[in-house]
Design a protein around this motif. Structure first.
Motif, mmCIF file in Angstrom:
data_model
loop_
_atom_site.group_PDB
_atom_site.id
_atom_site.type_symbol
_atom_site.label_atom_id
_atom_site.label_comp_id
_atom_site.label_asym_id
_atom_site.label_seq_id
_atom_site.Cartn_x
_atom_site.Cartn_y
_atom_site.Cartn_z
ATOM 1 N N THR A 115 32.584 34.535 47.169
ATOM 2 C CA THR A 115 33.972 34.099 47.229
ATOM 3 C C THR A 115 34.010 32.596 47.399
ATOM 4 O O THR A 115 33.112 31.990 47.987
ATOM 5 N N THR A 116 35.038 31.988 46.875
ATOM 6 C CA THR A 116 35.260 30.551 47.022
ATOM 7 C C THR A 116 36.675 30.340 47.535
ATOM 8 O O THR A 116 37.539 31.199 47.387
ATOM 9 N N ILE A 117 36.882 29.212 48.139
ATOM 10 C CA ILE A 117 38.192 28.863 48.659
ATOM 11 C C ILE A 117 38.746 27.714 47.823
ATOM 12 O O ILE A 117 38.036 26.744 47.521
ATOM 13 N N ASP A 118 39.980 27.838 47.402
ATOM 14 C CA ASP A 118 40.603 26.850 46.530
ATOM 15 C C ASP A 118 41.727 26.131 47.264
ATOM 16 O O ASP A 118 42.142 26.525 48.361
ATOM 17 N N ILE A 119 42.204 25.089 46.628
ATOM 18 C CA ILE A 119 43.292 24.304 47.214
ATOM 19 C C ILE A 119 44.503 25.218 47.446
ATOM 20 O O ILE A 119 44.910 25.968 46.569
ATOM 21 N N GLY A 120 45.075 25.140 48.646
ATOM 22 C CA GLY A 120 46.211 25.986 49.014
ATOM 23 C C GLY A 120 45.817 27.216 49.802
ATOM 24 O O GLY A 120 46.688 27.863 50.410
ATOM 25 N N ASP A 121 44.519 27.569 49.794
ATOM 26 C CA ASP A 121 44.052 28.714 50.578
ATOM 27 C C ASP A 121 43.950 28.341 52.056
ATOM 28 O O ASP A 121 43.974 27.163 52.430
ATOM 29 N N THR A 122 43.814 29.365 52.888
ATOM 30 C CA THR A 122 43.767 29.171 54.337
ATOM 31 C C THR A 122 42.327 29.238 54.837
ATOM 32 O O THR A 122 41.493 29.977 54.302
ATOM 33 N N LEU A 123 42.052 28.471 55.875
ATOM 34 C CA LEU A 123 40.724 28.486 56.483
ATOM 35 C C LEU A 123 40.398 29.888 56.981
ATOM 36 O O LEU A 123 41.179 30.481 57.719
ATOM 37 N N PRO A 124 39.247 30.476 56.586
ATOM 38 C CA PRO A 124 38.879 31.822 57.056
ATOM 39 C C PRO A 124 38.760 31.868 58.569
ATOM 40 O O PRO A 124 38.268 30.935 59.204
ATOM 41 N N LEU B 48 33.259 29.717 52.405
ATOM 42 C CA LEU B 48 33.727 28.470 51.783
ATOM 43 C C LEU B 48 33.132 28.262 50.386
ATOM 44 O O LEU B 48 33.516 27.321 49.695
ATOM 45 N N GLY B 49 32.214 29.134 49.984
ATOM 46 C CA GLY B 49 31.591 29.024 48.662
ATOM 47 C C GLY B 49 30.478 28.010 48.603
ATOM 48 O O GLY B 49 30.064 27.601 47.508
ATOM 49 N N ALA B 50 29.930 27.617 49.780
ATOM 50 C CA ALA B 50 28.886 26.599 49.823
ATOM 51 C C ALA B 50 27.501 27.183 50.066
ATOM 52 O O ALA B 50 26.553 26.421 50.272
ATOM 53 N N ALA B 51 27.372 28.487 50.079
ATOM 54 C CA ALA B 51 26.062 29.123 50.278
ATOM 55 C C ALA B 51 25.385 29.301 48.926
ATOM 56 O O ALA B 51 25.981 29.793 47.961
ATOM 57 N N GLU B 52 24.128 28.906 48.876
ATOM 58 C CA GLU B 52 23.325 29.051 47.654
ATOM 59 C C GLU B 52 21.970 29.622 48.061
ATOM 60 O O GLU B 52 21.021 28.881 48.309
#
Length: 298
Positions: free
Chosen positions: A150-159, A252-256
């Motif tokens: 999952t990724t978070i985009d502009i306008g989304d809320t902090l998990p 946040l979609g930053a895991a690789e």
């Protein structure tokens, strides 16, 4: 004159009695060639010649003679075929047809029976197909597949998740944006050259963020102990958040895989995302985050 030689007259043969043969003809009739017998499958051969001679006849048991006689009768009739290892008798042509009917004709392409080829070409049953599972919120995911990133985009809320700070204390992310805006900058590993440059860049302009009513947090998968040592070593004025399982980092979609993408996320008060940069250079990250906040404030 009377012939002095006495004359004897043979009496006539009795009715139904065969005439006696002359002594000049041998009393033994010529033996006719007995028909050859079929050899039973899995049994011993018995020849008619051996049966006619004294030696061969003496070595043949009564049971063997009976089987030989049965075989001769079967050959004479020509309509009985005895299966090997089976006492059931099947008619000649009907038995052959019955055997042929049990085996389907082979497939021209594979050389295998048609039934076997059909089974190989059948599609897998429902059990071989991947199953679907429905979550509580109605989202459908494949049960056999890996979870979708999952990724978070502009306008989304902090998990809303719980992580640790550099002191080992629990921190609820939803409380971070309750009263102020938040800047989260992510580093792959604490106390490494690139991460230190990024962290020190936020340190040097930290007061500018607080003046705009924003708090700064560093997020990584390091242990709280490693983060505390790094914080003390570099005099970092903000909190460091430890996400060892990369739960928040993944949201946040930053895991690789086992790595963390260098990035930053800007959330305004209430938790709405207004800016993100991923990937980002260590030297550029602090300046770009501050410029995004100033644009919103204008």
């Amino acid at each position: 004159m009377v012939d002095p030689t006495p004359t004897t007259t043979a009496p006539p043969p009795a009715p139904g009695q065969a005439p006696r043969r002359s002594s000049r003809i041998s009393g033994k009739p010529k033996s006719e060639a007995a028909p050859r017998r079929r050899q039973k499958k899995g049994g011993k051969a018995t020849s008619a010649t051996a049966a006619s001679t004294g030696g061969g006849g003496s070595r043949t048991s009564k049971q063997g003679k009976k089987r030989a006689a049965d075989a001769m009768d079967a050959d004479a009739e020509g309509d009985v075929d005895v299966k090997e290892g089976n006492e059931d008798a099947v008619g000649g042509e009907e038995g052959v047809d019955a055997k042929k009917a049990k085996l389907p004709p082979p497939d021209e392409e594979t050389g295998k029976p048609a039934e076997a080829s059909a089974e190989e070409n059948q599609s897998p049953g429902p059990a071989a197909q991947p199953t679907q599972a429905e979550g509580g919120d109605g989202d459908v995911t494949m049960a056999d597949s890996a979870p979708v990133k999952t990724t978070i985009d502009i306008g989304d809320t902090l998990p809303s998740l719980t992580v640790k700070n550099e002191k080992g204390e629990d921190v609820e992310t939803s409380t971070l944006v309750a009263e102020k805006g938040v800047v989260l900058f992510l580093v792959p590993k604490a106390d490494t050259p690139g991460c230190t440059q990024q962290a020190c860049g936020f340190r040097d302009i930290w007061q500018e963020f607080t003046a705009l009513d924003y708090d700064v947090y560093c997020l990584s998968a390091d242990t709280p102990t490693a983060q505390s040592k790094w914080q003390t070593k570099k005099n970092l004025p903000y909190e460091l958040l430890s996400d060892q399982k990369r739960v928040l980092i993944g949201a946040l979609g930053a895991a690789e895989g086992n790595k963390t993408k260098r990035s930053h996320f800007v959330f305004e008060q209430g938790g709405k995302l207004i800016d993100k940069k991923m990937p980002v250079k260590p030297v550029d990250s602090p300046r770009l985050a501050l410029e995004a906040i100033k644009r919103v404030k204008e």
